[in-house]
Scaffold this active site. Structure first.
Site, PDB file in Angstrom:
ATOM      1  N   SER A 263     -13.531 -89.879 -46.114  1.00 23.34           N
ATOM      2  CA  SER A 263     -14.515 -88.840 -45.761  1.00 23.34           C
ATOM      3  C   SER A 263     -15.910 -89.447 -45.808  1.00 23.34           C
ATOM      4  O   SER A 263     -16.128 -90.474 -46.456  1.00 23.34           O
ATOM      5  CB  SER A 263     -14.433 -87.696 -46.777  1.00 23.34           C
ATOM      6  OG  SER A 263     -15.147 -88.059 -47.947  1.00 23.34           O
ATOM      7  N   ASP A 264     -16.844 -88.805 -45.113  1.00 19.76           N
ATOM      8  CA  ASP A 264     -18.222 -89.216 -45.325  1.00 19.76           C
ATOM      9  C   ASP A 264     -18.674 -88.600 -46.659  1.00 19.76           C
ATOM     10  O   ASP A 264     -17.978 -87.794 -47.259  1.00 19.76           O
ATOM     11  CB  ASP A 264     -19.108 -88.766 -44.146  1.00 19.76           C
ATOM     12  CG  ASP A 264     -20.381 -89.597 -44.062  1.00 19.76           C
ATOM     13  OD1 ASP A 264     -20.981 -89.645 -42.987  1.00 19.76           O
ATOM     14  OD2 ASP A 264     -20.754 -90.215 -45.082  1.00 19.76           O
ATOM     15  N   TRP A 265     -19.880 -89.010 -47.075  1.00 23.51           N
ATOM     16  CA  TRP A 265     -20.377 -88.648 -48.400  1.00 23.51           C
ATOM     17  C   TRP A 265     -20.324 -87.136 -48.628  1.00 23.51           C
ATOM     18  O   TRP A 265     -20.997 -86.376 -47.934  1.00 23.51           O
ATOM     19  CB  TRP A 265     -21.818 -89.148 -48.529  1.00 23.51           C
ATOM     20  CG  TRP A 265     -22.450 -88.950 -49.853  1.00 23.51           C
ATOM     21  CD1 TRP A 265     -22.720 -87.764 -50.468  1.00 23.51           C
ATOM     22  CD2 TRP A 265     -22.923 -89.966 -50.741  1.00 23.51           C
ATOM     23  NE1 TRP A 265     -23.311 -87.967 -51.678  1.00 23.51           N
ATOM     24  CE2 TRP A 265     -23.464 -89.307 -51.867  1.00 23.51           C
ATOM     25  CE3 TRP A 265     -22.961 -91.357 -50.712  1.00 23.51           C
ATOM     26  CZ2 TRP A 265     -24.014 -90.005 -52.947  1.00 23.51           C
ATOM     27  CZ3 TRP A 265     -23.508 -92.049 -51.775  1.00 23.51           C
ATOM     28  CH2 TRP A 265     -24.014 -91.369 -52.883  1.00 23.51           C
ATOM     29  N   ASN A 266     -19.497 -86.688 -49.595  1.00 24.43           N
ATOM     30  CA  ASN A 266     -19.437 -85.290 -50.015  1.00 24.43           C
ATOM     31  C   ASN A 266     -18.920 -84.358 -48.918  1.00 24.43           C
ATOM     32  O   ASN A 266     -18.969 -83.153 -49.037  1.00 24.43           O
ATOM     33  CB  ASN A 266     -20.828 -84.819 -50.470  1.00 24.43           C
ATOM     34  CG  ASN A 266     -20.745 -83.514 -51.253  1.00 24.43           C
ATOM     35  OD1 ASN A 266     -19.874 -83.363 -52.097  1.00 24.43           O
ATOM     36  ND2 ASN A 266     -21.612 -82.574 -50.912  1.00 24.43           N
ATOM     37  N   ALA A 267     -18.403 -84.925 -47.823  1.00 29.03           N
ATOM     38  CA  ALA A 267     -18.056 -84.101 -46.654  1.00 29.03           C
ATOM     39  C   ALA A 267     -16.922 -83.126 -46.954  1.00 29.03           C
ATOM     40  O   ALA A 267     -16.870 -82.039 -46.367  1.00 29.03           O
ATOM     41  CB  ALA A 267     -17.696 -85.005 -45.480  1.00 29.03           C
TER      42      ALA A 267
END
Ligand code: GLC
Length: 728
Positions: A263-267
């Site tokens: 995932s992208d950051w905190n996505a």
């Protein structure tokens, strides 16, 4: 899955399995030395029990730091599964190359591959084994700050550059100690946010997504990229990170991607803000079902630890699948055999290695600069000419651009320093800052201009106004810089303007005020030397625009490969007028500078272009014979480009589609024969039923040195057996 992984998986507790799917920044293991590239919602405390089951770390690099964290971690890890270190090594590690948009401007995939290969070698010595690159998002909106990280507006250029980057980062498989795994990002469609506003809604049809956006991701995955990263945005109405159709049906099904999806950051946690998950637990389960293997910094998968005894068999199976992919990647990278593989304090910043890398960065920087105006052959400047240099990018090391990792601005040469070494007479005053007129002593500036033969005005934006979370509603130079240029121009000396930028800017007024205009997409560590070599004619500018430069912000999105519409503006409405046509009242449809455009110092033109034959079947190659001529007294380089247009399709087709390009040298006063080869099977297009194939019919084949001034030919593609009935 090999036996080692099977055995390891069988020994792992559910807590250890979930731990492998969690990624945190390095400062969870050591204080404050990690690159923070997103919102830190969580405090950086983890229980030791969880900490020593974590699977990977992002944002930490450096032989000592990585080795120390790995050593301490393995001492506490029950099963001795090594940590995997990942980072955003986008266009360099210590030696910084031009930003990807600048590498795209070289129109040379070998430059892109070299930049990636050098970045990988330096980063691997620093303990990084996965990079979050290439970003292969197609971008047609310079308001979006991450356009700097893209390779522009064209599907073919994007695809070629993406594949080259993957090959450069990874080398030949299996990935060795001096290469790193590549991550294709951001899947998918992140580069098309409404209004060019960062993280905003993306709402393109699946037809358009498949026809224009999917190809570059596909090319990077076909080049064997080991990871894919989810994007923050929605696509087809569902946030990508929880989008089962996008990730399972398209990515893992159609594109046959079986690597690690991160995932992208905190996505994952952001599914709550999107409003498609009730709570963090359901967000975690949605992401797992979509096939997301690693949770970057959302602690959503960590949250499942509180309810491991309530997890369904389906979720447990998804967790096992994800852990297998993560362990497989670590095994492929050689971490089980050597958790410190490739780490070398000696190699990190070794002078002879750095020198060799900087020479490669210099070549890339020189090839990335685009000359868009050169009236009265103002350039190149003669070393005997007296030069007055001024402007905010004249005396700064801020030439590295965003995502320049361990690049050191304070150690980066400035244009002023470089010019001073190579011209007989150079005077310098800052004149104007990025956003402030500081020409307090205008008399002094006038004096300098009066005693100069030519004025170099170095304008632009700082790296901090480029990259993630830097959308601009008006992608233009600050008014103070334009006003300053106007005052300088009024003094009547030849003006050479250099614009250092991370995006195409609205340069209409700047172009009018300048005799010569160079655009440099943050050129990197050797940017100043490259610009000096070009200004003084030691090398010629050979970059070409990978994105259209609009006349004004209202034209955005403006790109060369648009559709004709039912009322194309180049016709009239019968009364001789062209009132009821697709156009604006206050500006033409034309760009200020078109895609693929750039000038050199030689005088290269296309003398002739002809088709060897004019009828083809789907298995043929279209051969176009081109004669280039150089009427100048000096050798020169150009970028020959070939575009096609399907005259009639089942869906609308772009007026032009780049299908081939190549940088070519032509000696002084010489001609050069070149044969362009476009396989017919690359003329595929997506139909309204979302199937993709080549249609029979008449095609325009257009050859040029940019996307506007083209030699137009036509040819026929005959029906292939498999499609003749389908198309009736
Ligand atoms: C950022 C970016 C992504 C990057 C990641 C880790 O938010 O969107 O491209 O790789 O976080 O730094």
């Amino acid at each position: 899955m090999n036996e080692k992984i099977v055995n390891l998986l069988a020994q792992m507790t559910i807590e250890e399995k979930i731990g492998q799917l969690i990624q945190v920044t390095g400062d969870f293991f050591q204080d404050g030395r990690s690159e923070i590239t997103g919102p830190l919602g969580q405090n950086n405390q983890l229980s030791d029990e969880l900490k020593y089951t974590i699977g990977s770390v992002l944002g930490t690099s450096g032989a000592d730091d990585v080795s120390e964290i790995q050593k301490n971690y393995l001492a506490r890890s029950r099963l001795k599964i090594p940590l995997l270190f990942m980072a955003d090594i986008i266009h360099g590690y210590k030696t910084i190359f031009p930003i990807p948009l600048g590498l795209a401007a070289t129109f040379d995939p070998e430059m892109m591959r070299t930049a990636a290969q050098v970045s990988a070698a330096e980063a691997a010595a620093g303990g990084v084994k996965v990079t979050f690159a290439p970003m292969t998002d197609l971008v047609r909106d310079p308001r979006w700050g991450r356009v700097m990280e893209s390779t522009g507006e064209d599907p073919h250029l994007n695809a070629v550059m993406a594949a080259a980057a993957v090959k450069g980062f990874q080398g030949e498989l299996p990935i060795d100690a001096t290469h790193i795994a590549a991550t294709v990002k951001h899947f998918a469609g992140y580069g098309a946010p409404e209004g060019g506003r960062e993280y905003n809604t993306v709402d393109i049809s699946e037809w358009r997504f498949r026809d224009q956006y999917l190809g570059a991701y596909q090319a990077a995955i076909a080049a064997q990229a080991k990871l894919v990263m989810t994007s923050f945005n929605t696509l087809f109405g569902v946030p990508a990170t929880g989008n089962h159709y996008l990730m399972q049906t398209i990515l893992r099904g159609e594109l046959k991607f079986n690597g690690v999806l991160i995932s992208d950051w905190n996505a994952i946690a952001e599914l709550l803000a999107h409003g498609t998950a009730q709570d963090i637990e359901s967000a975690a389960k949605k992401a797992l079902a979509a096939g997301v293997d690693i949770d970057m910094m959302a602690f959503a998968y960590a949250g499942l630890l509180a309810k491991v005894d309530q997890l369904s068999d389906d979720i447990l199976a998804l967790i096992d699948l994800a852990v297998q992919r993560v362990l497989n990647l670590k095994d492929e990278l050689g971490l089980f055999d050597d958790p410190y593989i490739g780490i070398s304090k000696e190699k990190e910043g070794e002078p002879s290695i750095t020198f060799a890398h900087e020479q490669q960065a210099l070549k890339a920087a020189e090839a990335s600069v685009v000359l868009v105006k050169n009236a009265k052959r103002t350039l190149p400047i003669q070393a005997t000419q007296r030069v007055f240099l001024t402007g905010p990018t004249a005396n700064t090391g801020d030439l590295l651009g965003s995502w320049s990792w361990q690049g050191d601005v304070s150690q980066t040469e400035t244009l002023c320093h470089q010019l001073n070494r190579h011209v007989d007479y150079l005077s310098y005053l800052p004149g104007v800052a990025y956003h402030e007129d500081i020409s307090t002593d205008w008399a002094a500036i006038k004096q300098h201009v009066a005693s100069a033969d030519v004025v170099v005005v170095a304008l632009g934006l700082p790296s901090s106004e480029s990259g993630e979370a830097t959308s601009l509603s008006n992608p233009a130079l600050p008014s103070q810089q334009v006003a300053f240029l106007k005052k300088i121009q009024a003094l009547g000396k030849p003006i050479v303007t250099v614009v250092v930028t991370g995006r195409p800017l609205i340069l209409s007024t700047v172009a009018q005020l300048s005799d010569a205009l160079l655009i440099s997409f943050f050129p990197g560590t050797k940017g100043a030397e490259a610009l000096t070599n070009i200004l003084l004619g030691k090398t010629e500018p050979t970059g070409r625009l990978p994105m259209t430069c609009p006349q004004n912000v209202g034209q955005i999105p403006l790109y060369y490969n648009d559709y004709n519409t039912g009322r194309p503006n180049q016709t009239t409405d019968g009364s001789g007028e062209n009132r009821y046509m697709s156009k604006y009242l206050d500006v033409s449809n034309a760009p200020l500078f078109p895609f693929g455009f750039g000038l050199g110092y030689a005088d290269i033109a296309i003398k002739q272009a002809k088709l060897v034959q004019t009828t083809f079947s789907v298995d043929d190659d279209i051969a176009v014979e081109v004669t280039l001529s150089n009427d100048a007294e000096i050798a020169g380089t150009t970028v020959l480009q070939c575009y096609t247009h399907q005259q009639v399709g089942e869906t609308v087709r772009p007026r032009k589609e780049l299908k081939w390009f190549k940088r070519l040298e032509v000696d002084a006063k010489q001609q050069r024969q070149v044969t362009i080869c476009v396989p017919v099977n690359t003329l595929t297009n997506v139909h309204s039923d979302l199937t993709t194939h080549v249609d029979p019919g008449t095609y325009d084949i257009m050859v040029g040195l940019d996307s506007e001034h083209l030699h137009r030919l036509t040819c026929e593609i005959q029906p292939g057996k498999e499609h003749s009935d389908a198309d009736n």
